[in-house]
Design a protein around this motif. Structure first.
Motif, PDB file in Angstrom:
ATOM      1  N   TYR A 200       0.842  -1.191   0.000  1.00 49.42           N
ATOM      2  CA  TYR A 200       0.000   0.000   0.000  1.00 49.42           C
ATOM      3  C   TYR A 200       0.879   1.244   0.000  1.00 49.42           C
ATOM      4  O   TYR A 200       1.922   1.273   0.637  1.00 49.42           O
ATOM      5  CB  TYR A 200      -0.901   0.041   1.245  1.00 49.42           C
ATOM      6  CG  TYR A 200      -1.880  -1.096   1.313  1.00 49.42           C
ATOM      7  CD1 TYR A 200      -3.066  -1.060   0.589  1.00 49.42           C
ATOM      8  CD2 TYR A 200      -1.630  -2.196   2.114  1.00 49.42           C
ATOM      9  CE1 TYR A 200      -3.969  -2.108   0.663  1.00 49.42           C
ATOM     10  CE2 TYR A 200      -2.529  -3.244   2.189  1.00 49.42           C
ATOM     11  CZ  TYR A 200      -3.697  -3.196   1.473  1.00 49.42           C
ATOM     12  OH  TYR A 200      -4.596  -4.230   1.533  1.00 49.42           O
ATOM     13  N   TYR A 201       0.405   2.288  -0.697  1.00 49.55           N
ATOM     14  CA  TYR A 201       1.088   3.572  -0.741  1.00 49.55           C
ATOM     15  C   TYR A 201       0.231   4.584   0.011  1.00 49.55           C
ATOM     16  O   TYR A 201      -0.971   4.665  -0.214  1.00 49.55           O
ATOM     17  CB  TYR A 201       1.282   4.028  -2.189  1.00 49.55           C
ATOM     18  CG  TYR A 201       2.167   3.081  -2.956  1.00 49.55           C
ATOM     19  CD1 TYR A 201       3.547   3.223  -2.922  1.00 49.55           C
ATOM     20  CD2 TYR A 201       1.621   2.029  -3.682  1.00 49.55           C
ATOM     21  CE1 TYR A 201       4.362   2.334  -3.608  1.00 49.55           C
ATOM     22  CE2 TYR A 201       2.426   1.142  -4.372  1.00 49.55           C
ATOM     23  CZ  TYR A 201       3.793   1.297  -4.326  1.00 49.55           C
ATOM     24  OH  TYR A 201       4.590   0.412  -5.002  1.00 49.55           O
ATOM     25  N   PHE A 202       0.859   5.354   0.885  1.00 54.40           N
ATOM     26  CA  PHE A 202       0.166   6.324   1.718  1.00 54.40           C
ATOM     27  C   PHE A 202       0.452   7.734   1.180  1.00 54.40           C
ATOM     28  O   PHE A 202       1.408   8.388   1.599  1.00 54.40           O
ATOM     29  CB  PHE A 202       0.634   6.200   3.168  1.00 54.40           C
ATOM     30  CG  PHE A 202       0.270   4.886   3.796  1.00 54.40           C
ATOM     31  CD1 PHE A 202      -0.837   4.784   4.621  1.00 54.40           C
ATOM     32  CD2 PHE A 202       1.020   3.741   3.570  1.00 54.40           C
ATOM     33  CE1 PHE A 202      -1.183   3.572   5.203  1.00 54.40           C
ATOM     34  CE2 PHE A 202       0.688   2.527   4.140  1.00 54.40           C
ATOM     35  CZ  PHE A 202      -0.423   2.440   4.960  1.00 54.40           C
ATOM     36  N   ASN A 203      -0.369   8.192   0.246  1.00 56.49           N
ATOM     37  CA  ASN A 203      -0.215   9.529  -0.322  1.00 56.49           C
ATOM     38  C   ASN A 203      -0.972  10.521   0.556  1.00 56.49           C
ATOM     39  O   ASN A 203      -2.034  10.199   1.097  1.00 56.49           O
ATOM     40  CB  ASN A 203      -0.755   9.585  -1.747  1.00 56.49           C
ATOM     41  CG  ASN A 203      -0.026   8.623  -2.668  1.00 56.49           C
ATOM     42  OD1 ASN A 203       1.149   8.325  -2.477  1.00 56.49           O
ATOM     43  ND2 ASN A 203      -0.725   8.129  -3.669  1.00 56.49           N
ATOM     44  N   VAL A 204      -0.434  11.731   0.673  1.00 62.41           N
ATOM     45  CA  VAL A 204      -1.058  12.761   1.503  1.00 62.41           C
ATOM     46  C   VAL A 204      -1.479  13.918   0.613  1.00 62.41           C
ATOM     47  O   VAL A 204      -0.674  14.456  -0.142  1.00 62.41           O
ATOM     48  CB  VAL A 204      -0.075  13.254   2.597  1.00 62.41           C
ATOM     49  CG1 VAL A 204      -0.703  14.383   3.405  1.00 62.41           C
ATOM     50  CG2 VAL A 204       0.323  12.104   3.511  1.00 62.41           C
ATOM     51  N   ARG A 205      -2.765  14.277   0.703  1.00 61.20           N
ATOM     52  CA  ARG A 205      -3.295  15.411  -0.064  1.00 61.20           C
ATOM     53  C   ARG A 205      -3.386  16.609   0.873  1.00 61.20           C
ATOM     54  O   ARG A 205      -4.075  16.571   1.887  1.00 61.20           O
ATOM     55  CB  ARG A 205      -4.661  15.092  -0.655  1.00 61.20           C
ATOM     56  CG  ARG A 205      -5.207  16.235  -1.512  1.00 61.20           C
ATOM     57  CD  ARG A 205      -6.453  15.852  -2.279  1.00 61.20           C
ATOM     58  NE  ARG A 205      -6.223  14.780  -3.227  1.00 61.20           N
ATOM     59  CZ  ARG A 205      -5.704  14.937  -4.451  1.00 61.20           C
ATOM     60  NH1 ARG A 205      -5.341  16.128  -4.864  1.00 61.20           N
ATOM     61  NH2 ARG A 205      -5.565  13.894  -5.257  1.00 61.20           N
ATOM     62  N   THR A 206      -2.679  17.684   0.496  1.00 62.37           N
ATOM     63  CA  THR A 206      -2.667  18.925   1.262  1.00 62.37           C
ATOM     64  C   THR A 206      -3.373  20.008   0.456  1.00 62.37           C
ATOM     65  O   THR A 206      -3.815  19.753  -0.669  1.00 62.37           O
ATOM     66  CB  THR A 206      -1.217  19.371   1.548  1.00 62.37           C
ATOM     67  OG1 THR A 206      -0.629  19.814   0.314  1.00 62.37           O
ATOM     68  CG2 THR A 206      -0.386  18.258   2.155  1.00 62.37           C
ATOM     69  N   GLU A 207      -3.422  21.222   1.011  1.00 63.41           N
ATOM     70  CA  GLU A 207      -3.995  22.337   0.263  1.00 63.41           C
ATOM     71  C   GLU A 207      -3.145  22.636  -0.973  1.00 63.41           C
ATOM     72  O   GLU A 207      -3.643  23.139  -1.969  1.00 63.41           O
ATOM     73  CB  GLU A 207      -4.072  23.605   1.130  1.00 63.41           C
ATOM     74  CG  GLU A 207      -5.043  23.515   2.282  1.00 63.41           C
ATOM     75  CD  GLU A 207      -4.407  22.918   3.543  1.00 63.41           C
ATOM     76  OE1 GLU A 207      -3.182  22.671   3.576  1.00 63.41           O
ATOM     77  OE2 GLU A 207      -5.157  22.674   4.503  1.00 63.41           O
ATOM     78  N   GLY A 208      -1.863  22.323  -0.916  1.00 65.79           N
ATOM     79  CA  GLY A 208      -0.950  22.635  -2.009  1.00 65.79           C
ATOM     80  C   GLY A 208      -0.768  21.541  -3.040  1.00 65.79           C
ATOM     81  O   GLY A 208      -0.092  21.723  -4.037  1.00 65.79           O
TER      82      GLY A 208
ATOM     83  N   SER B 186      -7.352  19.361   7.910  1.00 69.22           N
ATOM     84  CA  SER B 186      -8.068  19.410   6.630  1.00 69.22           C
ATOM     85  C   SER B 186      -7.380  18.564   5.554  1.00 69.22           C
ATOM     86  O   SER B 186      -7.912  18.411   4.455  1.00 69.22           O
ATOM     87  CB  SER B 186      -8.181  20.856   6.141  1.00 69.22           C
ATOM     88  OG  SER B 186      -6.895  21.384   5.874  1.00 69.22           O
ATOM     89  N   TRP B 187      -6.235  17.990   5.855  1.00 71.31           N
ATOM     90  CA  TRP B 187      -5.524  17.149   4.891  1.00 71.31           C
ATOM     91  C   TRP B 187      -6.208  15.785   4.791  1.00 71.31           C
ATOM     92  O   TRP B 187      -7.011  15.416   5.641  1.00 71.31           O
ATOM     93  CB  TRP B 187      -4.087  16.954   5.327  1.00 71.31           C
ATOM     94  CG  TRP B 187      -3.215  18.179   5.210  1.00 71.31           C
ATOM     95  CD1 TRP B 187      -3.612  19.473   5.004  1.00 71.31           C
ATOM     96  CD2 TRP B 187      -1.795  18.210   5.325  1.00 71.31           C
ATOM     97  NE1 TRP B 187      -2.528  20.297   4.985  1.00 71.31           N
ATOM     98  CE2 TRP B 187      -1.397  19.549   5.174  1.00 71.31           C
ATOM     99  CE3 TRP B 187      -0.826  17.243   5.551  1.00 71.31           C
ATOM    100  CZ2 TRP B 187      -0.064  19.937   5.232  1.00 71.31           C
ATOM    101  CZ3 TRP B 187       0.504  17.639   5.608  1.00 71.31           C
ATOM    102  CH2 TRP B 187       0.873  18.969   5.442  1.00 71.31           C
ATOM    103  N   GLN B 188      -5.851  15.028   3.760  1.00 73.90           N
ATOM    104  CA  GLN B 188      -6.376  13.670   3.552  1.00 73.90           C
ATOM    105  C   GLN B 188      -5.219  12.713   3.326  1.00 73.90           C
ATOM    106  O   GLN B 188      -4.187  13.097   2.792  1.00 73.90           O
ATOM    107  CB  GLN B 188      -7.243  13.591   2.297  1.00 73.90           C
ATOM    108  CG  GLN B 188      -8.543  14.285   2.368  1.00 73.90           C
ATOM    109  CD  GLN B 188      -9.322  14.095   1.066  1.00 73.90           C
ATOM    110  OE1 GLN B 188      -8.815  13.579   0.082  1.00 73.90           O
ATOM    111  NE2 GLN B 188     -10.572  14.510   1.068  1.00 73.90           N
ATOM    112  N   ILE B 189      -5.428  11.473   3.733  1.00 74.27           N
ATOM    113  CA  ILE B 189      -4.493  10.420   3.361  1.00 74.27           C
ATOM    114  C   ILE B 189      -5.227   9.537   2.362  1.00 74.27           C
ATOM    115  O   ILE B 189      -6.387   9.176   2.563  1.00 74.27           O
ATOM    116  CB  ILE B 189      -3.968   9.629   4.580  1.00 74.27           C
ATOM    117  CG1 ILE B 189      -2.812   8.720   4.144  1.00 74.27           C
ATOM    118  CG2 ILE B 189      -5.064   8.863   5.284  1.00 74.27           C
ATOM    119  CD1 ILE B 189      -1.945   8.240   5.287  1.00 74.27           C
ATOM    120  N   GLU B 190      -4.560   9.264   1.246  1.00 73.65           N
ATOM    121  CA  GLU B 190      -5.142   8.461   0.175  1.00 73.65           C
ATOM    122  C   GLU B 190      -4.302   7.203   0.050  1.00 73.65           C
ATOM    123  O   GLU B 190      -3.137   7.278  -0.341  1.00 73.65           O
ATOM    124  CB  GLU B 190      -5.145   9.245  -1.136  1.00 73.65           C
ATOM    125  CG  GLU B 190      -5.963  10.519  -1.059  1.00 73.65           C
ATOM    126  CD  GLU B 190      -5.823  11.408  -2.282  1.00 73.65           C
ATOM    127  OE1 GLU B 190      -4.876  11.226  -3.066  1.00 73.65           O
ATOM    128  OE2 GLU B 190      -6.669  12.291  -2.433  1.00 73.65           O
TER     129      GLU B 190
END
Length: 120
Positions: free
Chosen positions: A43-51, A92-96
């Motif tokens: 599994y890959y843990f990508n992080v979505r930020t405001e940027g 407010s960030w997400q982990i995908e």
């Protein structure tokens, strides 16, 4: 006849992901992909930020989806705590979480990883 300079790197990229049992990271799909049951999975843990998105280049292997979910929650809590100490809010960030074929398995808001129960 000149050789295309991109071909060797593409070949290396394919070999790298084939060695790990997955598709190259350039393969994208919008459909959720349920993980196989009973087999460890990458599994890959990508992080979505405001940027934008911070991609996990290595990934981690877990025995099942529940173990992966526990690990994702712990990672998110650590990232929130680290930045809370510095006065930055990452709620407010997400982990995908993506599987080895780079298909989505789970998306979780950082705020969801916090224990909603009052302490004390």
């Amino acid at each position: 006849m000149s050789k295309d300079p991109k071909k060797p790197s593409q070949r290396q990229d394919l070999k790298r992901w084939d060695d790990k049992g997955g598709a190259p990271r350039s393969h994208r799909s919008r459909k959720p992909h349920p993980p196989s049951k009973g087999e460890p999975a990458l599994y890959y843990f990508n992080v979505r930020t405001e940027g934008g998105v911070i991609e996990d280049p290595e990934g981690e292997v877990y025995s099942d989806i529940q173990a992966m979910r526990v690990a994702a929650t712990a990672k998110v809590r650590d990232m929130i705590a680290e930045r809370d100490q510095k006065g930055e809010d990452r709620r407010s960030w997400q982990i995908e979480i993506m599987d080895r074929a780079n298909q989505p398995v789970l998306t979780m808001m950082f705020s969801e990883a916090l224990d909603p129960r009052p302490s004390g």
